[in-house]
Design a protein around this motif. Structure first.
Motif, PDB file in Angstrom:
ATOM      1  N   SER A  24      33.066  27.977  36.584  1.00 46.24           N
ATOM      2  CA  SER A  24      32.199  27.921  37.747  1.00 46.24           C
ATOM      3  C   SER A  24      30.805  27.449  37.362  1.00 46.24           C
ATOM      4  O   SER A  24      30.207  26.619  38.046  1.00 46.24           O
ATOM      5  CB  SER A  24      32.149  29.292  38.411  1.00 46.24           C
ATOM      6  OG  SER A  24      31.218  29.306  39.457  1.00 46.24           O
ATOM      7  N   VAL A  25      30.304  27.995  36.227  1.00 42.63           N
ATOM      8  CA  VAL A  25      28.992  27.551  35.749  1.00 42.63           C
ATOM      9  C   VAL A  25      29.028  26.059  35.450  1.00 42.63           C
ATOM     10  O   VAL A  25      28.087  25.325  35.738  1.00 42.63           O
ATOM     11  CB  VAL A  25      28.571  28.350  34.499  1.00 42.63           C
ATOM     12  CG1 VAL A  25      27.313  27.755  33.861  1.00 42.63           C
ATOM     13  CG2 VAL A  25      28.332  29.815  34.850  1.00 42.63           C
ATOM     14  N   LEU A  26      30.173  25.609  34.867  1.00 43.50           N
ATOM     15  CA  LEU A  26      30.306  24.186  34.546  1.00 43.50           C
ATOM     16  C   LEU A  26      30.732  23.366  35.763  1.00 43.50           C
ATOM     17  O   LEU A  26      31.024  22.177  35.659  1.00 43.50           O
ATOM     18  CB  LEU A  26      31.323  23.997  33.417  1.00 43.50           C
ATOM     19  CG  LEU A  26      30.981  24.688  32.082  1.00 43.50           C
ATOM     20  CD1 LEU A  26      32.118  24.503  31.078  1.00 43.50           C
ATOM     21  CD2 LEU A  26      29.685  24.146  31.497  1.00 43.50           C
ATOM     22  N   SER A  27      30.822  24.038  36.934  1.00 41.35           N
ATOM     23  CA  SER A  27      31.201  23.413  38.200  1.00 41.35           C
ATOM     24  C   SER A  27      32.523  22.656  38.134  1.00 41.35           C
ATOM     25  O   SER A  27      32.667  21.551  38.649  1.00 41.35           O
ATOM     26  CB  SER A  27      30.100  22.454  38.684  1.00 41.35           C
ATOM     27  OG  SER A  27      28.893  23.130  38.753  1.00 41.35           O
ATOM     28  N   LEU A  28      33.513  23.262  37.456  1.00 41.37           N
ATOM     29  CA  LEU A  28      34.829  22.615  37.363  1.00 41.37           C
ATOM     30  C   LEU A  28      35.663  23.097  38.544  1.00 41.37           C
ATOM     31  O   LEU A  28      36.422  24.063  38.452  1.00 41.37           O
ATOM     32  CB  LEU A  28      35.513  22.961  36.040  1.00 41.37           C
ATOM     33  CG  LEU A  28      34.694  22.626  34.783  1.00 41.37           C
ATOM     34  CD1 LEU A  28      35.388  23.131  33.536  1.00 41.37           C
ATOM     35  CD2 LEU A  28      34.449  21.126  34.690  1.00 41.37           C
ATOM     36  N   SER A  29      35.493  22.427  39.679  1.00 43.16           N
ATOM     37  CA  SER A  29      35.998  22.956  40.945  1.00 43.16           C
ATOM     38  C   SER A  29      37.502  23.184  40.953  1.00 43.16           C
ATOM     39  O   SER A  29      37.980  24.221  41.405  1.00 43.16           O
ATOM     40  CB  SER A  29      35.589  22.030  42.088  1.00 43.16           C
ATOM     41  OG  SER A  29      36.088  20.723  41.820  1.00 43.16           O
ATOM     42  N   ASP A  30      38.272  22.256  40.408  1.00 38.78           N
ATOM     43  CA  ASP A  30      39.717  22.427  40.538  1.00 38.78           C
ATOM     44  C   ASP A  30      40.286  23.502  39.613  1.00 38.78           C
ATOM     45  O   ASP A  30      41.435  23.883  39.707  1.00 38.78           O
ATOM     46  CB  ASP A  30      40.443  21.093  40.309  1.00 38.78           C
ATOM     47  CG  ASP A  30      40.080  20.482  38.964  1.00 38.78           C
ATOM     48  OD1 ASP A  30      39.075  20.959  38.372  1.00 38.78           O
ATOM     49  OD2 ASP A  30      40.784  19.583  38.503  1.00 38.78           O
ATOM     50  N   VAL A  31      39.467  23.977  38.714  1.00 41.19           N
ATOM     51  CA  VAL A  31      39.926  25.043  37.809  1.00 41.19           C
ATOM     52  C   VAL A  31      39.520  26.407  38.347  1.00 41.19           C
ATOM     53  O   VAL A  31      40.271  27.378  38.248  1.00 41.19           O
ATOM     54  CB  VAL A  31      39.334  24.843  36.398  1.00 41.19           C
ATOM     55  CG1 VAL A  31      39.891  25.866  35.439  1.00 41.19           C
ATOM     56  CG2 VAL A  31      39.581  23.437  35.918  1.00 41.19           C
ATOM     57  N   VAL A  32      38.331  26.483  38.910  1.00 40.49           N
ATOM     58  CA  VAL A  32      37.760  27.782  39.291  1.00 40.49           C
ATOM     59  C   VAL A  32      38.684  28.538  40.232  1.00 40.49           C
ATOM     60  O   VAL A  32      39.013  29.698  40.011  1.00 40.49           O
ATOM     61  CB  VAL A  32      36.373  27.582  39.950  1.00 40.49           C
ATOM     62  CG1 VAL A  32      35.840  28.910  40.468  1.00 40.49           C
ATOM     63  CG2 VAL A  32      35.414  26.993  38.943  1.00 40.49           C
ATOM     64  N   ILE A  33      39.112  27.855  41.284  1.00 42.61           N
ATOM     65  CA  ILE A  33      39.863  28.559  42.321  1.00 42.61           C
ATOM     66  C   ILE A  33      41.191  29.144  41.803  1.00 42.61           C
ATOM     67  O   ILE A  33      41.465  30.326  41.985  1.00 42.61           O
ATOM     68  CB  ILE A  33      40.048  27.647  43.557  1.00 42.61           C
ATOM     69  CG1 ILE A  33      38.645  27.473  44.183  1.00 42.61           C
ATOM     70  CG2 ILE A  33      41.013  28.265  44.577  1.00 42.61           C
ATOM     71  CD1 ILE A  33      38.562  26.390  45.213  1.00 42.61           C
ATOM     72  N   PRO A  34      42.030  28.317  41.112  1.00 43.02           N
ATOM     73  CA  PRO A  34      43.263  28.932  40.580  1.00 43.02           C
ATOM     74  C   PRO A  34      42.984  30.083  39.604  1.00 43.02           C
ATOM     75  O   PRO A  34      43.690  31.104  39.619  1.00 43.02           O
ATOM     76  CB  PRO A  34      43.954  27.788  39.849  1.00 43.02           C
ATOM     77  CG  PRO A  34      43.173  26.565  40.111  1.00 43.02           C
ATOM     78  CD  PRO A  34      41.945  26.895  40.865  1.00 43.02           C
ATOM     79  N   LEU A  35      41.915  29.939  38.794  1.00 42.23           N
ATOM     80  CA  LEU A  35      41.611  30.993  37.821  1.00 42.23           C
ATOM     81  C   LEU A  35      41.233  32.290  38.517  1.00 42.23           C
ATOM     82  O   LEU A  35      41.722  33.366  38.180  1.00 42.23           O
ATOM     83  CB  LEU A  35      40.486  30.552  36.887  1.00 42.23           C
ATOM     84  CG  LEU A  35      40.916  29.664  35.709  1.00 42.23           C
ATOM     85  CD1 LEU A  35      39.711  29.269  34.877  1.00 42.23           C
ATOM     86  CD2 LEU A  35      41.954  30.354  34.835  1.00 42.23           C
ATOM     87  N   ILE A  36      40.353  32.154  39.537  1.00 36.18           N
ATOM     88  CA  ILE A  36      39.941  33.364  40.258  1.00 36.18           C
ATOM     89  C   ILE A  36      41.158  34.000  40.914  1.00 36.18           C
ATOM     90  O   ILE A  36      41.375  35.215  40.844  1.00 36.18           O
ATOM     91  CB  ILE A  36      38.861  33.045  41.314  1.00 36.18           C
ATOM     92  CG1 ILE A  36      37.568  32.610  40.622  1.00 36.18           C
ATOM     93  CG2 ILE A  36      38.576  34.287  42.178  1.00 36.18           C
ATOM     94  CD1 ILE A  36      36.430  32.291  41.580  1.00 36.18           C
ATOM     95  N   ALA A  37      42.001  33.173  41.516  1.00 36.21           N
ATOM     96  CA  ALA A  37      43.184  33.699  42.187  1.00 36.21           C
ATOM     97  C   ALA A  37      44.084  34.424  41.191  1.00 36.21           C
ATOM     98  O   ALA A  37      44.598  35.526  41.448  1.00 36.21           O
ATOM     99  CB  ALA A  37      43.936  32.564  42.860  1.00 36.21           C
ATOM    100  N   MET A  38      44.267  33.804  40.020  1.00 30.54           N
ATOM    101  CA  MET A  38      45.113  34.397  38.998  1.00 30.54           C
ATOM    102  C   MET A  38      44.531  35.739  38.541  1.00 30.54           C
ATOM    103  O   MET A  38      45.234  36.735  38.398  1.00 30.54           O
ATOM    104  CB  MET A  38      45.178  33.440  37.809  1.00 30.54           C
ATOM    105  CG  MET A  38      46.431  33.543  37.018  1.00 30.54           C
ATOM    106  SD  MET A  38      46.589  32.092  35.951  1.00 30.54           S
ATOM    107  CE  MET A  38      45.820  32.685  34.495  1.00 30.54           C
ATOM    108  N   GLY A  39      43.206  35.716  38.336  1.00 31.97           N
ATOM    109  CA  GLY A  39      42.522  36.947  37.903  1.00 31.97           C
ATOM    110  C   GLY A  39      42.681  38.047  38.932  1.00 31.97           C
ATOM    111  O   GLY A  39      42.941  39.203  38.598  1.00 31.97           O
ATOM    112  N   MET A  40      42.557  37.666  40.214  1.00 30.73           N
ATOM    113  CA  MET A  40      42.691  38.674  41.260  1.00 30.73           C
ATOM    114  C   MET A  40      44.080  39.288  41.267  1.00 30.73           C
ATOM    115  O   MET A  40      44.244  40.506  41.448  1.00 30.73           O
ATOM    116  CB  MET A  40      42.404  38.048  42.620  1.00 30.73           C
ATOM    117  CG  MET A  40      40.920  37.988  42.922  1.00 30.73           C
ATOM    118  SD  MET A  40      40.599  37.003  44.380  1.00 30.73           S
ATOM    119  CE  MET A  40      41.419  37.942  45.622  1.00 30.73           C
ATOM    120  N   LEU A  41      45.089  38.428  41.057  1.00 33.19           N
ATOM    121  CA  LEU A  41      46.453  38.952  40.979  1.00 33.19           C
ATOM    122  C   LEU A  41      46.568  39.972  39.841  1.00 33.19           C
ATOM    123  O   LEU A  41      47.153  41.049  39.974  1.00 33.19           O
ATOM    124  CB  LEU A  41      47.444  37.811  40.740  1.00 33.19           C
ATOM    125  CG  LEU A  41      47.863  37.045  41.994  1.00 33.19           C
ATOM    126  CD1 LEU A  41      48.809  35.910  41.612  1.00 33.19           C
ATOM    127  CD2 LEU A  41      48.540  37.999  42.982  1.00 33.19           C
TER     128      LEU A  41
END
Lengths: 766, 538
Positions: B409-426
């Motif tokens: 997110s800090v590096l503004s890598l948009s297509d990575v952030v969302i799946p990672l957050i979703a995975m983390g939430m799971l």
């Protein structure tokens, strides 16, 4: 800094400090504590009198090890004995004589304290008479010291107001033996535990108080061996029992009268023995008519069938031993209870033989020494006060004018306290005891002590009593002085000096001897050219010669060689005597016959009431010694039991809404103590609690009653009417209604009876 | 039988006495029992036999001579007790029963202390069966103090190592009595020979057990007990009222959580690296470095809980048997390999090699955390010995995923952030479930309910606020905040998303740390009954 880092990183595992190495005498032991020498001695705690060796390294005591050759303990020691060397270097020791300046105890010199005290004593005695000075002694000193102290007090200071803390524990046994058998002196030997068929332990919690005696019971491998424990509390000792008798509190005298009734009723008495050796059988028989089994069952709570069973146990075996301690002695009718136990032995002829006898177990290491030599309950050598022939004999042996030897006993312990309260006694000298924890009704006692013009405390430890003293004589303690102790089985044991007295402390012997020089002519008359304990011992041997407690055949060397010797020891009995009153040792009455004593049972002086519906029982625990002056700084002991607790039955706990670990207050008509931790346990009955008396912070003797045995002066420590106050039920327990009307009638008559009899007693006392 | 006069009592000259002091080693005190004598007569061991203690609870009077004699013998301070006396009681007055247990080491056939010791510092002496401790090699990790179901080994602060009863083997070897045996006036403690096979085949179940003592079969304890007949049914340990939290083990709280976060982070990194093959944003050395950091900080931290940190590296010695050695080795390798991966990224070495190394690193990491969890799967500690321990240890990985999500997110890598957050939430939701299951199973597991219920009491009575805080923070840091970050990230506000993710990261880390703190501090080990004031003296 480097060391700290090294420690943090864990370089040093202190291997040297914790390794073992070979000792020639005892084998592998701690290398760091490996002694330079082992010194033969005897334990200075309780009256069992265990033989031991003190290990000394660089002038410091570092080990205590049981002597495997000693007949008393055969190598074992209790936890206090095993750690006794730690006691010598306790941080609670008094290192120099102290004197009170501006309300604070300050270091002083021996000359100063001796001058101050002797001046004060002289002034008081001049103004108020010799007897305005009183002394309360102990069972902790050496026999040589007791003899010297007693002689100095009675013949030097000229006051017979001298008693010891032995009155708090053994006095009833002393007086009971005297009135029944003609003389004090426990009759049996420890080895009788091994030879007995039936062992009665009455009010004796030996598991906590005399653990080494369990060794002798365990050595008893007889198939028919039976241990019967009679105690109102299911103590640790009750767990050793084949038969446990949960007697109602303070009904022991009724029980023993009842057993005697049954023995006679059934014709189980030993007629031949009674005829040949006793007086008063007829009177006893008549007296016992008041104690039929059903009556006794009502009083004691022991059903009739069990009473008959107990009586049968007493007569059906050849060797029956009764051993008792504080449960019996610490009673307002203790003396007669002791005699009631002795009655049963006389009736059945169970005395003077192997494995039999009425055997009082003493509390302190040298309670016996002070009983024999100490001038308190008798003149030295069990010479009765008032026996003029004995007085003359004594005076001539020690070469003093007859007039200075007292003809009667002075005040007993409690009477001394009362006399201070009245202002009759102005100065008190206390040696090696701590009344401000151990005596009854503490709040009153503290106020009474404040009335004294001079309170001198001679002790090795800064006790609660020493803290309020005007002057403190700093005494040496066990291991720092030499002499003899005599134990419960009349065994005189040698104790040697292993290390020098700590700081500016002196042995009690030296203190008394030097103090006596401050009174004109006293030292010269009483202690001519005395310089060491053996001088006192030599005189004591002469004084005791021909008496029941005959020491004339004993030498220090013999004691060490044989692991102590049981008196009487003389030319005919060069190695002592295992038991008294065998066929060749007559009773010490004028006609050499024992006397049956008709003692009456009374209900408790202070009955439970609506306000105070609970019975408080007090006692000890194995880890602590008396008022903890010796044991509170020994971590391994004190950590195990650092404070008092109160044993409460599960049913009472339910009513009080408390559980183990909660805190509770206890109150009686005399005071209140708070913050006592609760232990819920089935070892006490409903309506009864138990609290150990050792602790000055939860000072249980604040609650106990000034009720004493009129004959021995011993306090009735064991039953006090109290109330319990938990946080949730601060008003405490409600007294139980008695349900059966018949029982009410019985109780009522009993109370009327006591009112009448108490009146009688007061009249006879006056 | 007595040896020549070897030493003399040094008496005061004025008594004129000099009594020779003989050796008492061969003198037999006339007790008819093993007690009293400083020398002991025991038969030589036959094939298949070992020495053991016999404790007679009928004879014991609770005098505590054995406890004091042991400390005097070994120069141990008052708080280091190799032999302890415990009490149980029951029954209503006057049918009251009090039973004592004096226990030192049970010199087990299969000693857990020895099996688990990472430095092989325990030796079961072949000839005698006595289990002794080798002080020199001990690193003070105290794993044995966890493993022993009797709580026998005890950490000695002053010495930085663990110490324990060795049956006075140095005395026994030369025919001398152990201190406790010598001291017992009731003859309740004895040394006997036992045929190991016979003991294990049958007798152990009848004679090896004692109320409130763990099943003798756990370690095949050799101590023989003589118990009173007809014990009341309502026996309780007299220290029941003493319920103290266990040691906090703070270095271990941080070490375990941090290594587990790294594993999660590295898993995400590996997935990202794999996905980049399919056109996703590629991972980089900063990411690799940052996911390595927690473990690289955490692992050395664990050395702080050792008595002897300078010997920390020897912890891998017993890799054959000890999960602790395996964990130390695997996590050490995991960090080393992660360092390697950072270098591979930095020097841009080819992708296939990097992916291969990454796969290897991940496997080692997973094994390391598995080994880490298995350290706690020990029978002596019932609240640890549950499957939820393994689950929760791996469950922490979601924080690592959040870590990588934050960096992305800090590096503004948009297509990575969302799946990672979703995975983390799971992952966080899974952890929530594991935590619930962990609490629930305190009631449902039948074995050792006494200890598990006490753990529950600690959770509810001593640490109720920490427990509630843990759940709230897990929901907040693991679900609510990441959801918010997801919204920000989806709307392209990476600044806000980063901020919220940082918050989520911090809160979820704290949540896991507090849970791990509870894990250590609420454990109630199997042990013996203790004393009214002193408890179990451990």
């Amino acid at each position: 800094m480097i060391q700290k880092i090294k420690d943090f990183l864990g370089f040093d595992i202190k291997a040297k400090k914790y390794k073992l190495s070979h000792d020639d005498t005892f084998g592998m032991i701690s290398d760091a504590n490996k002694p330079d020498k082992w010194v033969y001695s005897t334990c200075g705690y309780c009256g069992v009198g265990c033989g031991l060796y003190i290990g000394v390294k660089n002038g410091k005591a570092v080990y205590t090890k049981g002597d495997p050759k000693h007949d008393v303990n055969m190598g074992t020691l209790c936890p206090k004995g095993l750690s006794e060397h730690q006691m010598i270097n306790s941080s609670n020791r008094i290192l120099a004589p102290l004197i009170k300046c501006n309300g604070k105890l300050q270091k002083s010199s021996w000359e100063k304290v001796f001058t101050t005290v002797s001046d004060s004593f002289k002034k008081i005695q001049k103004e108020h008479g010799n007897k305005a000075v009183a002394v309360i002694g102990t069972g902790q000193l050496l026999t040589e010291e007791f003899y010297t102290l007693g002689k100095f007090v009675q013949l030097g200071l000229g006051t017979n107001n001298y008693d010891g803390n032995t009155t708090l524990c053994m006095a009833s046994a002393v007086m009971g033996y005297k009135q029944s058998l003609g003389s004090d002196g426990p009759v049996a030997s420890y080895e009788d535990f091994q030879h007995a068929d039936t062992i009665f332990l009455i009010g004796a919690n030996i598991a906590d108080n005399h653990p080494i005696l369990t060794l002798h019971i365990n050595k008893n491998k007889k198939a028919n061996k039976k241990v019967i424990v009679i105690d109102p509390r299911a103590s640790k000792t009750s767990q050793m029992a084949d038969l446990y008798i949960p007697i109602n509190p303070r009904t022991d005298l009724a029980l023993y009268n009842g057993l005697a009734y049954i023995v006679i009723e059934q014709g189980w008495e030993n007629e031949g023995y009674i005829k040949a050796n006793t007086n008063g059988y007829k009177e006893l028989k008549k007296h016992l008519q008041d104690y039929p089994p059903q009556e006794v069952a009502n009083i004691t709570g022991i059903d009739v069938k069990t009473l008959y069973e107990l009586a049968r146990e007493f007569v059906s075996q050849d060797a029956v031993l009764s051993a008792w301690t504080m449960g019996v002695n610490q009673s307002f009718m203790g003396t007669d209870t002791v005699s009631a136990i002795i009655n049963l032995h006389l009736l059945t002829g169970h005395i003077g033989r192997e494995g039999t006898g009425p055997f009082s177990i003493t509390g302190q290491c040298n309670a016996m020494g002070t009983r024999e030599t100490g001038f308190t309950s008798s003149l030295p050598g069990y010479r009765n006060f008032g026996d003029m022939a004995a007085l003359k004999e004594y005076a001539s042996i020690v070469n003093v004018p007859e007039e200075i030897v007292p003809t009667s006993r002075g005040y007993k312990y409690a009477d001394i306290i009362d006399a201070i309260d009245r202002g009759e006694i102005k100065a008190l000298w206390i040696t090696a005891t701590n009344p401000l924890v151990s005596f009854v009704n503490q709040e009153k006692l503290r106020k009474t002590f404040a009335k004294l013009d001079m309170l001198v405390v001679q002790d090795a430890f800064l006790s609660d009593t020493a803290e309020v003293a005007d002057v403190v004589f700093s005494a040496a303690t066990w291991g720092e002085k030499e002499g003899v102790y005599t134990n419960s089985e009349r065994r005189c044991n040698r104790t040697n000096k292993a290390v020098e007295p700590l700081g500016d402390s002196k042995s009690d012997f030296d203190i008394i001897l030097e103090f006596s020089k401050y009174f004109e002519g006293v030292n010269e008359m009483l202690f001519p050219s005395w310089s060491k304990p053996e001088d006192a011992f030599t005189e004591w041997k002469k004084v005791s010669k021909g008496q029941l407690c005959d020491y004339s055949g004993i030498t220090y060397e013999l004691l060490q060689e044989h692991g102590g010797i049981q008196w009487p020891c003389n030319e005919e009995r060069p190695l002592g005597t295992k038991r008294l009153y065998s066929a060749d040792i007559p009773f010490r009455t004028p006609d050499q016959k024992a006397k049956f004593i008709c003692g009456d049972w009374f209900p408790m002086a202070e009955a439970i009431s609506g306000e105070f519906p609970v019975i408080l029982n007090t006692g000890r625990t194995v880890e602590q010694w008396h008022t903890r002056t010796k044991t509170k700084t020994i971590a391994i002991l004190n950590d195990l039991v650092p404070e008092a607790w109160v044993d409460v039955s599960p049913k009472d706990a339910l009513k009080l809404k408390v559980k183990s670990g909660d805190r509770m207050s206890l109150s009686s008509a005399r005071g209140r103590i708070d913050d006592v931790i609760v232990r819920v346990t089935g070892s006490v009955r409903e309506g009864s609690v138990f609290v150990p008396f050792h602790f000055n912070e939860q000072l249980i003797n604040t609650l106990t009653n000034d009720s004493f045995c009129p004959k021995s002066g011993e306090p009735n420590f064991k039953q006090t009417a109290i109330q319990l106050h938990s946080k949730k039920v601060p008003e405490g327990l409600v007294i139980q209604e008695t349900e059966i009307s018949g029982e009410i009638a019985h109780k009522k008559s009993a109370y009327e009876g006591v009112a009448f009899k108490e009146k009688e007693l007061t009249i006879s006392k006056a | 039988m007595q040896t020549p006069l070897e030493s003399f009592i040094d008496h005061k000259a004025d008594t004129g006495m000099q009594t020779p002091l003989e050796s008492f080693i061969d003198h037999k005190a006339d007790t008819g029992m093993q007690c009293g004598s400083y020398g002991i007569d025991i038969p030589a061991l036959k094939e298949g036999e070992q020495y053991r203690f016999h404790f007679d609870a009928v004879a014991c009077v609770g005098c505590r001579c054995c406890e004091v004699a042991c400390n005097e013998q070994n120069n141990n301070p008052a708080d280091i007790k190799w032999r302890r006396v415990g009490e149980v009681e029951g029954g209503e007055f006057p049918a009251f029963t009090q039973m004592l247990n004096s226990m030192a080491c049970n010199h087990c056939v299969d000693p857990e202390c020895l099996i688990g010791c990472p430095t092989e510092s325990y030796i079961k002496i072949e000839e005698t069966g006595i289990v002794i401790h080798d002080d020199d090699t001990c690193i003070g990790c105290q794993y044995c103090t966890w493993n022993c179901p009797y709580g026998v080994p005890v950490f000695h602060e002053e010495r930085n190592i663990v110490t324990k009863c060795h049956m006075c083997h140095e005395r026994l070897d030369v025919g001398q009595s152990p201190a406790c045996v010598q001291a017992c006036p009731a003859g309740a403690i004895e040394i006997e020979a036992v045929n190991i096979q016979e003991w294990l085949d049958e007798k152990i179940d009848e004679e090896g057990n004692m109320p409130f003592l763990p099943d003798a079969r756990i370690t095949n304890s050799t101590t023989r007990y003589t118990l009173p007949d007809n014990l009341p049914e309502d026996m309780k340990e007299v220290d029941e009222h003493i319920l103290n939290p266990a040691h906090k083990e703070l270095p271990l709280v941080f070490m375990t959580v941090l290594t587990q976060i790294s594993l999660g982070g590295f898993l995400a990194l590996f997935l990202g690296d794999t996905m980049s093959l399919f056109g996703f944003e590629s991972t980089n050395w900063i990411m690799a470095l940052l996911v390595m950091l927690p473990a690289a900080l955490g692992l050395p931290l664990s050395a702080l809980h050792l008595g002897r940190p300078f010997l920390a590296l020897t912890a891998i010695k017993n890799i054959k048997r000890s999960w602790l050695s395996r964990e130390a080795a695997a996590l050490g390798a995991f960090i080393g390999l992660m360092g390697g991966v950072v270098a591979l990224y930095f020097f841009e070495v080819n992708t296939t090699l990097r992916l291969t190394i990454e796969a290897l690193t991940l496997s080692v990491g997973i094994y390391g955390i598995y080994a880490q969890a298995m350290i706690y799967r020990i029978r002596a500690r019932p609240s640890w010995d549950r499957f939820t321990t393994n689950l929760k240890f791996f469950g922490v990985a979601y924080v690592g995923i959040f870590l990588l999500a934050f960096i992305s997110s800090v590096l503004s890598l948009s297509d990575v952030v969302i799946p990672l957050i979703a995975m983390g939430m799971l992952g966080a939701l899974a952890q929530l479930f594991f935590t619930y299951e962990d609490t629930r199973s305190l009631d449902t597991i039948e074995e050792n309910q006494y200890q598990l219920q006490r753990t529950k009491r600690l959770l509810n009575e001593n640490f109720a606020r920490v427990k509630v805080g843990r759940i709230m923070s897990l929901v907040l840091g693991g679900v609510v905040l990441p959801l918010l970050a997801l919204v920000f990230a989806a709307s392209g506000s990476f600044g806000l998303a980063s901020l919220v993710m940082l918050l989520a990261l911090v809160i979820s880390s704290l949540s896991e740390i507090s849970d791990r703190f509870l894990f250590y501090t609420t454990v109630v080990p199997l042990s013996m009954a203790g004393g009214f004031f002193v408890g179990k003296q451990r």
